[in-house]
Write a protein that holds these residues in place. Structure first.
Motif, PDB file in Angstrom:
ATOM      1  N   GLU A 199       0.765  -1.340  -0.021  1.00  0.00           N
ATOM      2  CA  GLU A 199      -0.038   0.087  -0.024  1.00  0.00           C
ATOM      3  C   GLU A 199       0.715   1.261  -0.129  1.00  0.00           C
ATOM      4  O   GLU A 199       0.643   2.179  -0.598  1.00  0.00           O
ATOM      5  N   LEU A 208      -6.544   3.316  -1.755  1.00  0.00           N
ATOM      6  CA  LEU A 208      -6.938   1.908  -1.240  1.00  0.00           C
ATOM      7  C   LEU A 208      -8.039   2.271  -0.245  1.00  0.00           C
ATOM      8  O   LEU A 208      -7.769   2.777   0.524  1.00  0.00           O
ATOM      9  N   LEU A 221      -9.348  -0.372  -5.331  1.00  0.00           N
ATOM     10  CA  LEU A 221      -8.405   0.742  -5.774  1.00  0.00           C
ATOM     11  C   LEU A 221      -8.793   1.675  -6.629  1.00  0.00           C
ATOM     12  O   LEU A 221      -9.589   1.354  -7.441  1.00  0.00           O
TER      13      LEU A 221
END
Length: 410
Positions: A199, A208, A221
């Motif tokens: 991430e 995210l 996403l």
């Protein structure tokens, strides 16, 4: 490009009506690159409506208002808009003709219905082809406010046919691209820890989001930028790295509900399914049959709440119930076999448990659910043993039953 939604009506705030409009609007605006940043609900009070409009117009380029446009005295949105934009209501012959057209013959054209043809003077008025309440489009200082009816069918029609095309023509927006993965076998905190470095390495234009549901987590996403191809390429690269980390724990990349994933797989394989449900009360069958075309593969369900139904319709042994109890692995194994035999299907799922809030014991506390899935000669079982409240216990059991079946079918 940012938008805000204002929903109007006392019924929304007392819980008598659920606001489904905002979710639909947010989803559709996102497709054309407009991001909803705030949803506000207010009562049918002129000062509160004006206050909400003023705050939204200062923050966002697009303000969408729904509700309060009916013919009764508590529908005051049009007058509030006139007060805010310093204009007045005038009679529109064109809108009146539409009102006469859409009203069923059994509804008289009284003064209240005729008042639907009173519209704000200084705005673009758009006819509503499926209802009597018109749409008002205001433009001030490069910003747009659109007032629409609150009836969902009317709102979705005018948004799709009139409002979204006009917004797309007026504003140049960024491209927004989403990609959603559905993950099993991963508690949220454990998953976040596992994905920490992945991430952190995401490009700045990609965000995210974790969207947990009982038993599963969706990872979304979202990329934003000027080039759709560039954003999609970045998301594809991130997706490859994500799949390398999570492997088979990712079971869907289309953001489809479990019941649709199962249905597509059953149809592809040409096999049939049944359910035997106790504590889930037929909710798994309801989910499966909510999918259009489910009659291709779903044959039926037995809701065996009482033990005598388990024995008479599913052939569960009275000895099993006496020795193991209704909430036991052996019982759900016999239930799932009984469903396949009784309903003549290739596969089945079964549930039996204590959804709560009462009924638990020291040995089998509330939240204990035994689940079985069967396909041909193979049966898998699992025990769900955490109490999250009745509704969540039932939803989680349904998800786990379908996930167990999905593993078998794959």
């Amino acid at each position: 490009m940012f938008a805000e939604i204002i929903t109007i009506g006392d019924e929304l705030l007392i819980g008598q009506v659920v606001d489904t409009n905002s979710a639909w609007i947010g989803r559709e605006l996102n497709k054309v690159g407009i991001e909803v940043i705030r949803v506000v609900s207010v009562r049918d009070r002129s000062d509160e409506i004006i206050e909400a409009i003023d705050a939204a117009m200062h923050r966002s380029s697009v303000v969408l208002v729904t509700g309060g446009l009916g013919p009764t005295k508590d529908d005051i949105t049009k007058q509030a808009l006139c007060d805010y934009f310093h204009t007045e209501l005038v009679f529109s012959e064109e809108i009146f003709e539409n009102v006469k057209r859409v009203l069923p013959g059994r509804i008289p054209m009284n003064a209240l219905n005729k008042s639907q043809a009173m519209v704000p003077k200084d705005c673009l008025v758009i006819n509503n082809r499926v209802g009597s309440a018109s749409v008002s489009w205001f433009e001030r200082n490069g910003k747009v406010l659109v007032s629409m009816p609150g009836v969902p069918q009317e709102m979705t029609t005018v948004m799709s046919e009139e409002v979204i095309p006009r917004l797309s023509d007026k504003f140049r927006t960024d491209v927004i691209v989403h990609k959603t993965f559905t993950v099993k076998n991963q508690p949220e905190s454990v998953l976040a820890e596992k994905l920490e470095y992945w991430e952190a390495a995401l490009p700045l234009c990609i965000k995210l989001a974790y969207l947990p549901k009982p038993g599963i987590i969706r990872l979304r996403l979202t990329g934003r930028g000027q080039s759709k191809e560039e954003i999609k390429s970045l998301i594809d690269d991130a997706s490859v790295r994500l799949k390398a980390i999570l492997g088979d724990d990712i079971f869907d990349e289309e953001d489809a509900p479990l019941e649709r994933i199962i249905g597509d797989l059953l149809r592809k394989k040409g096999i049939t399914l049944s359910t035997a449900e106790s504590c889930t009360g037929g909710s798994i069958a309801a989910r499966l049959t909510s999918v259009a075309g489910s009659s291709d593969y779903f044959k039926g369900a037995v809701v065996a709440y009482a033990n005598e139904v388990k024995t008479s319709l599913l052939n569960v042994s009275p000895q099993t119930l006496a020795e193991q109890g209704a909430v036991s692995e052996k019982t759900v194994i016999e239930m799932v076999k009984g469903a396949m035999n009784t309903l003549k299907t290739d596969c089945a799922v079964a549930t039996s448990g204590i959804a709560g809030p009462g009924g638990g014991t020291n040995e089998k506390p509330v939240g204990t659910v035994w689940i079985a899935a069967a396909y041909k000669n193979e049966i898998r079982t699992m025990k769900q043993d955490s109490n999250r409240g009745r509704e969540m216990n039932i939803e989680r059991a349904g998800n786990n039953a379908l996930l167990l079946l999905l593993e078998l079918l794959k």
